[in-house]
Motif scaffolding. Sequence first.
Motif, PDB file in Angstrom:
ATOM      1  N   ALA A   1     -12.579  -2.539   0.825  1.00 40.19           N
ATOM      2  CA  ALA A   1     -12.699  -3.974   0.556  1.00 40.19           C
ATOM      3  C   ALA A   1     -12.229  -4.302  -0.860  1.00 40.19           C
ATOM      4  O   ALA A   1     -11.597  -5.335  -1.087  1.00 40.19           O
ATOM      5  N   ASP A   2     -12.539  -3.401  -1.810  1.00 40.30           N
ATOM      6  CA  ASP A   2     -12.072  -3.612  -3.183  1.00 40.30           C
ATOM      7  C   ASP A   2     -10.552  -3.568  -3.250  1.00 40.30           C
ATOM      8  O   ASP A   2      -9.915  -4.372  -3.943  1.00 40.30           O
ATOM      9  N   ARG A   3      -9.954  -2.608  -2.543  1.00 43.69           N
ATOM     10  CA  ARG A   3      -8.494  -2.518  -2.550  1.00 43.69           C
ATOM     11  C   ARG A   3      -7.868  -3.764  -1.927  1.00 43.69           C
ATOM     12  O   ARG A   3      -6.864  -4.279  -2.416  1.00 43.69           O
ATOM     13  N   LEU A   4      -8.486  -4.220  -0.829  1.00 34.85           N
ATOM     14  CA  LEU A   4      -7.970  -5.433  -0.191  1.00 34.85           C
ATOM     15  C   LEU A   4      -8.111  -6.633  -1.121  1.00 34.85           C
ATOM     16  O   LEU A   4      -7.198  -7.470  -1.210  1.00 34.85           O
ATOM     17  N   ALA A   5      -9.268  -6.722  -1.810  1.00 36.15           N
ATOM     18  CA  ALA A   5      -9.478  -7.839  -2.734  1.00 36.15           C
ATOM     19  C   ALA A   5      -8.472  -7.790  -3.878  1.00 36.15           C
ATOM     20  O   ALA A   5      -7.924  -8.821  -4.275  1.00 36.15           O
TER      21      ALA A   5
ATOM     22  N   ALA B   1      -5.710 -10.483  -4.693  1.00 38.83           N
ATOM     23  CA  ALA B   1      -5.627 -11.074  -6.031  1.00 38.83           C
ATOM     24  C   ALA B   1      -4.225 -10.942  -6.593  1.00 38.83           C
ATOM     25  O   ALA B   1      -3.698 -11.873  -7.210  1.00 38.83           O
ATOM     26  N   ARG B   2      -3.601  -9.763  -6.389  1.00 38.15           N
ATOM     27  CA  ARG B   2      -2.229  -9.580  -6.861  1.00 38.15           C
ATOM     28  C   ARG B   2      -1.280 -10.534  -6.154  1.00 38.15           C
ATOM     29  O   ARG B   2      -0.366 -11.105  -6.773  1.00 38.15           O
ATOM     30  N   ARG B   3      -1.512 -10.705  -4.838  1.00 37.90           N
ATOM     31  CA  ARG B   3      -0.654 -11.617  -4.089  1.00 37.90           C
ATOM     32  C   ARG B   3      -0.813 -13.047  -4.601  1.00 37.90           C
ATOM     33  O   ARG B   3       0.178 -13.764  -4.791  1.00 37.90           O
TER      34      ARG B   3
ATOM     35  N   ARG C   1       4.982 -17.377  -9.277  1.00 38.89           N
ATOM     36  CA  ARG C   1       6.189 -17.933  -8.666  1.00 38.89           C
ATOM     37  C   ARG C   1       6.170 -19.454  -8.739  1.00 38.89           C
ATOM     38  O   ARG C   1       7.170 -20.085  -9.107  1.00 38.89           O
ATOM     39  N   ASP C   2       4.998 -20.040  -8.401  1.00 38.66           N
ATOM     40  CA  ASP C   2       4.886 -21.496  -8.468  1.00 38.66           C
ATOM     41  C   ASP C   2       5.027 -21.983  -9.907  1.00 38.66           C
ATOM     42  O   ASP C   2       5.661 -23.017 -10.162  1.00 38.66           O
TER      43      ASP C   2
END
Length: 647
Positions: A230-234, A238-240, A247-248
């Motif tokens: 879950a930490d890796r996914l979070a 967050a990186r995404r 980008r915006d």
Amino acid sequence: MSKPSRVAATAVLTVLTDDSGTPYTAPEVAERVGCARRTAHKKLTRLADEGVVETKKVGARGRVWWHSPPTPDERTGARERLRDLHDASRRLMRAETHEDVADIAVTAAQRILGLSLCGLWLYDPERAMLDPVAWTDEGVEEYGEPPAFPVEGSLVGRAFDSGRYRVYDDITTAQEVYDPETSVRSELVLPLGSYGVLNASSPAVGAFDDVDVSLSRVLAANAETALERADRLAARRARRRELERRRDELETLNRINALVEETIGALVGAATRAEIERTVCDSLASSELYVGAWVVERDSAGRVVRRTGTTDADPDSDSTPAATEGLSGLTPAATAIEEGTLQVVAHVDDDRLSSEAQEVARAVGAEACLVAPLAYADTVFGSLLVFAPTPDGFSDREATAFETLGRVVGFITNATNNRQLLLGTTAVELRVALDGTNAWFVPAAERLDGRVTVEGLVPTGDDALTEYVTVEEVTNDAVTAELAALPAIERVSTLATDGDQWFGECTVRRDDAGLGTIAEYGATVRTATATAGRGTVTARFPSSTAPREAMAVTREAFPSAELVAKRVVDVSDRSVTTVRQAVDDRLTDKQRAAMRAAFLAGYFDSPRGTTARELAESLDIAPSTLHQHLQAAHRKLLTTVFDDLSV
């Protein structure tokens, strides 16, 4: 066949319990589970260490594992518990947040152990506390809301701190019981690495057997793995989000830079300060990025006044700025003008804004505003207010772009003022009286008991100006020492003396060089003199400058200035043709011939196209005579240009 990257220990255990008592080698288990042999060997070794399965060596290098067959009733219960554990493990591997992991783990613990009192606590490192995040409903009904446990001074905290599971058959015999009045007797505490603990409790003494402990340890291990995932996914999310934000931001910054470039391009043809400011405000307000723009300044009374803008409250004429009550309390605008620093107000309900200013901002649909000083060198002409429709509407890069725009507008305003003074036919002239509080030459005249005149000034750096000074009616021996003793003077040099008249240069600290402030605004100082503790300064401003604005600039340079006279003067005799004619009238025929020959022969080029000796020979005169003609012509030329322009 592709191998799964992660295999739960329950999958391995299921193979051994399918045929109770049948021994298996690690390769056989790996084939049935669909994983690598090394992975199967590690899972089997772990289960054996936990006492869930049995193992022994076979031959020189072989080893087998098996699970002792339970009784028929035990077999049915064990298979159900293993099935629950296996299902929970699969769901844990799909969980995406800590909360999801906690809910799945607590539900599984309740089903596997058959207890109503199960929960999961996560560690808060700032408080050194274990906080409950999931708890069985039955446990809340029976025992109340779960407490937070300190790491120091509790059984749960001890297990977490040690990283080893704990089984308490009767917690009343332990020394660190958190609640001595609790009805709980048995407790199983399973650490989840650095995340927290999974806890199960029972009112019965000795409620947990070896199977309970083994299955719960597998569940806890899977829960810890799920928390890590879950930490890796979070972190990935967050990186995404950060990449999307950048980008915006980059896209917005590109649009802002394009807008700033277009605005700067439009300023090139502006003829007056009012036109410059109107062009900037219209350009910004017409973009979809902002909802309005204003230009404000301080008047001679210290109020913030609006010169132009793009809202319904705009003044009727650019030449008659209105004192805006809504901006009178706009501290960021005043700060930008006074200190020359950019100000960003992330939310219009900021206490730094007056209630009137907040109402004005909301009226145009603004949620944030930015204030950029319009400055050239140390002179701030005013401030540009830009209103954004979203909170936190100005990034650091965006603020930098507006800082650049403010400097460009200040530079063009200064250049426009200079151009109007050089080419215009009229100018606004002010004559002010000064005391000795903020004009260094006034106390200088009083100390010397003579007359001090600033003949001219030249910028020599960011922190100082060189001013050329004449002192009259004073003994020359006293001048240098008296001037050097003034706090505003950094250095004094004597250039010439003639009886009771002294001429030299003084390096003046920029903070005390009020004449420099007027010059940087694009105005010219005609005279600056002092005698007997009083001084006068006469300055000319571009014809487009309102007397109020000219006085505000003068008081910025000399706060104690008192207006003596103001008028519009005719400067039409300073056209290019008139200056050329004046130079021509002052030169003798020989001086004019020497200057023209030197110019055409490239004597003034770098490198020179001819030498003084060659030039003198071509004119059939001595080199010393040529130097005399050129020096005299230079003096007349510079006198014509500078005597009627400024100090």
